[in-house]
Every structure is written in C-alpha cells, then in structure tokens.
Motif scaffolding. Structure first.
Motif, PDB file in Angstrom:
ATOM      1  N   ASN A 197      36.329  31.560  -7.589  1.00 53.54           N
ATOM      2  CA  ASN A 197      35.386  31.528  -7.779  1.00 53.54           C
ATOM      3  C   ASN A 197      33.987  32.578  -7.603  1.00 53.54           C
ATOM      4  O   ASN A 197      32.830  32.304  -6.866  1.00 53.54           O
ATOM      5  CB  ASN A 197      34.537  30.759  -6.952  1.00 53.54           C
ATOM      6  CG  ASN A 197      35.206  28.817  -8.059  1.00 53.54           C
ATOM      7  OD1 ASN A 197      34.975  28.784  -8.368  1.00 53.54           O
ATOM      8  ND2 ASN A 197      35.325  28.631  -6.491  1.00 53.54           N
ATOM      9  N   THR A 224      38.531  35.137 -10.763  1.00 55.07           N
ATOM     10  CA  THR A 224      37.972  33.054 -10.963  1.00 55.07           C
ATOM     11  C   THR A 224      38.837  31.991  -9.864  1.00 55.07           C
ATOM     12  O   THR A 224      38.281  31.169  -9.992  1.00 55.07           O
ATOM     13  CB  THR A 224      38.961  33.271 -12.642  1.00 55.07           C
ATOM     14  OG1 THR A 224      38.231  34.314 -12.994  1.00 55.07           O
ATOM     15  CG2 THR A 224      38.530  31.695 -13.492  1.00 55.07           C
ATOM     16  N   SER A 254      40.747  39.888 -12.329  1.00 51.45           N
ATOM     17  CA  SER A 254      40.193  39.155 -12.813  1.00 51.45           C
ATOM     18  C   SER A 254      40.892  37.366 -12.480  1.00 51.45           C
ATOM     19  O   SER A 254      39.233  35.917 -12.458  1.00 51.45           O
ATOM     20  CB  SER A 254      39.369  38.645 -14.457  1.00 51.45           C
ATOM     21  OG  SER A 254      40.891  38.598 -15.528  1.00 51.45           O
ATOM     22  N   THR A 257      31.703  35.764  -8.573  1.00 46.69           N
ATOM     23  CA  THR A 257      30.672  35.714  -9.805  1.00 46.69           C
ATOM     24  C   THR A 257      30.969  37.242  -9.817  1.00 46.69           C
ATOM     25  O   THR A 257      30.024  38.024 -10.334  1.00 46.69           O
ATOM     26  CB  THR A 257      30.007  34.703 -10.253  1.00 46.69           C
ATOM     27  OG1 THR A 257      28.995  34.707  -9.033  1.00 46.69           O
ATOM     28  CG2 THR A 257      30.782  33.540 -10.026  1.00 46.69           C
TER      29      THR A 257
END
Length: 273
Positions: free
Chosen positions: A100, A97, A93, A102
């Motif tokens: 970027n 992140t 994760s 998602t």
C-alpha cells in the motif's frame, strides 16, 4: 507485588571456550561478516519482499518510485551504521502496491511486536542522515532490546504494554550464556511481553534498578512491569534459566488476567523509567 551481542580461529576459541555449543554457535554467527560492507538487498517481487521481512528481527525497506531523490543516497549511506538491521530497496510497482505504498516511503518492520512504521512522502522529502538514524535507533526493538535513553522511546510506543527487564552487568562472566537463555525465553512470549536488558554496569542505569527498589548487590534480577498502570514485580536470580523466566512471566500474566476479570481497569499515563 508492588505498584509505582573472531576475526581468527584462535580468538574465536578464546571467546567461546567453555560455552555451551549452541551459545558458541550463536557467537560465531553474530561475528561472521561483521566487518563486511553491507548493502541494501534489491527486492524485485512480492515473495522476495515477504521472505526478506520475515527473516529479520528488524528490516528497513526503502520503497522508492523515484531513485533520483536525495533520500535514496541518504538511505544507502545509513546502512553501515546498523549492522544488526536488514536493509532492502524496492522500486517494483507490484511490491509497492502490495504494501500500500503510494509515494516514496521508508518503512521499518520488526518481528518482536509485528509492527510496521512508515516515513511517508513528506517525511522522506525532508529526511537527512540524523533524522533517519534516529528513526531506526528509536524503533530498533528486538527479541531482547538493550535499555538506553533512545530505545526507551520505542519501547513505550509499542502496543505491547508488559515489559520484562533483566538487570545484569554485561561484564559478568555469565553474560553470554544468560543472554542466550533470555532470548530463547523471549520467543515464548512473542506479542505478549517485550524483553529488555538493563546493563547494571552503567552508572546511568542505576535509576532503573532503584525504581524497582533493588540494590546492586542483589543483581542479577528480573523485573516485570506493566506500563499502563505501573504494576510490577521482581525476582532475584542467581542464574538465568528459560524455565525460571517462563514461570515468572506466566505468573504475572495469570495474576493480570485474574485482576481484569474482577476489577475494572483504570488506565493511567505511561511513565518512562
């Protein structure tokens, strides 16, 4: 100016005898492990991902939130087809992140023009081996990219609008030495010029040679081309040298700057060679 890459030591010796030491080392590096199975590198944290991308001319990373989706097995199956591409996988994760991400995403990072290209959720859900393979083939741009009907698409999609073409027969005895010097020169123009090899030994590449009003008997030759307005120039060369390539490119860039300082630029559609 006009408009319009030994399985045994003996074989390695045969292939590299007579080459400059740095070129022989380059051949050895490219041949080591060429038949070994390649597997995606597991990228568990941000530093590992950043270092992995920075070390590769072209890196393809599967950023997966769910390892049970079909795209994961497709991603793993495609790895062996591209021995010159670095493949990585991350489910962290923290890494997702940082980039970027998602959703489930497959991203291609390339050094030559510092570009990142993404296949996002919808594309990944509908991906198959053919689609993923073509995505990588089209966008597999390197310090020196070999011209063919697939790579030309990625070349013209790049933000770098000036291309340098070395038109040379790959069967030439001077090919390995010439390419070593040509790659070295390419690094001097990172972010400014894309370096391309056109194998003049292929009949289908004759149209590229003729576009620049050259004949087979005049090769090897360099052609520099600006895609935005089809401005180009050529240089006949008996032997490739870093200095010669550098001077040719510098001259074109200086003339381009002078024209931009004195004339408004009128953009026209790109024309594929």
């Amino acid at each position: 100016m006009e408009n319009a890459q030994s399985r045994c030591l003996f074989l390695f010796f045969l292939l590299t005898w007579g080459l400059p030491p740095e070129v022989a080392a380059e051949v050895q590096a490219s041949s080591d492990g060429s038949n070994a199975a390649q597997n995606p590198v597991q990228l568990t944290d941000v530093p590992a991902a950043v270092e992995f991308i920075a070390a590769a001319e072209v890196a393809v990373i599967g950023f997966f939130q769910n390892l049970k989706i079909p795209a994961v097995s497709i991603f793993h199956s495609i790895v062996q087809e591209f021995q010159d591409v670095s493949f990585g996988v991350s489910t962290s994760s923290e890494v997702l992140t940082y980039y970027n991400i998602t959703g489930n995403t497959i991203s291609l990072f390339r050094l030559v023009d510092n570009e990142r290209l993404d296949l996002d959720n919808e594309d990944v859900e509908n991906i198959d081996v053919t689609k993923l393979s073509r995505f990588i083939e089209i966008n597999n741009l390197r310090w020196v990219t070999e011209y063919n009907p697939v790579t030309v698409i990625g070349l013209y999609d790049s933000m770098i609008q000036i291309h340098l073409l070395l038109m040379m027969n790959k069967a030439s005895p001077d090919y390995e030495v010439s390419m070593h010097r040509y790659r070295k020169a390419a690094k001097l123009f990172w972010g400014k010029i894309l370096f391309i090899l056109v194998d003049s030994g292929l009949e289908e590449n004759g149209k590229v040679v003729s576009f620049f009003k050259l004949k087979e008997s005049q090769l090897p030759a360099l052609a520099i081309y600006r895609t935005v307005d089809e401005e180009w120039d050529t240089l006949l060369i008996a032997e490739i040298s870093v200095e010669q390539v550098q001077n040719f490119c510098d001259g074109f860039l200086k003339e381009k700057q002078l024209r931009e300082n004195h004339e408004p630029e009128e953009k026209s559609p790109k024309v594929e060679l």
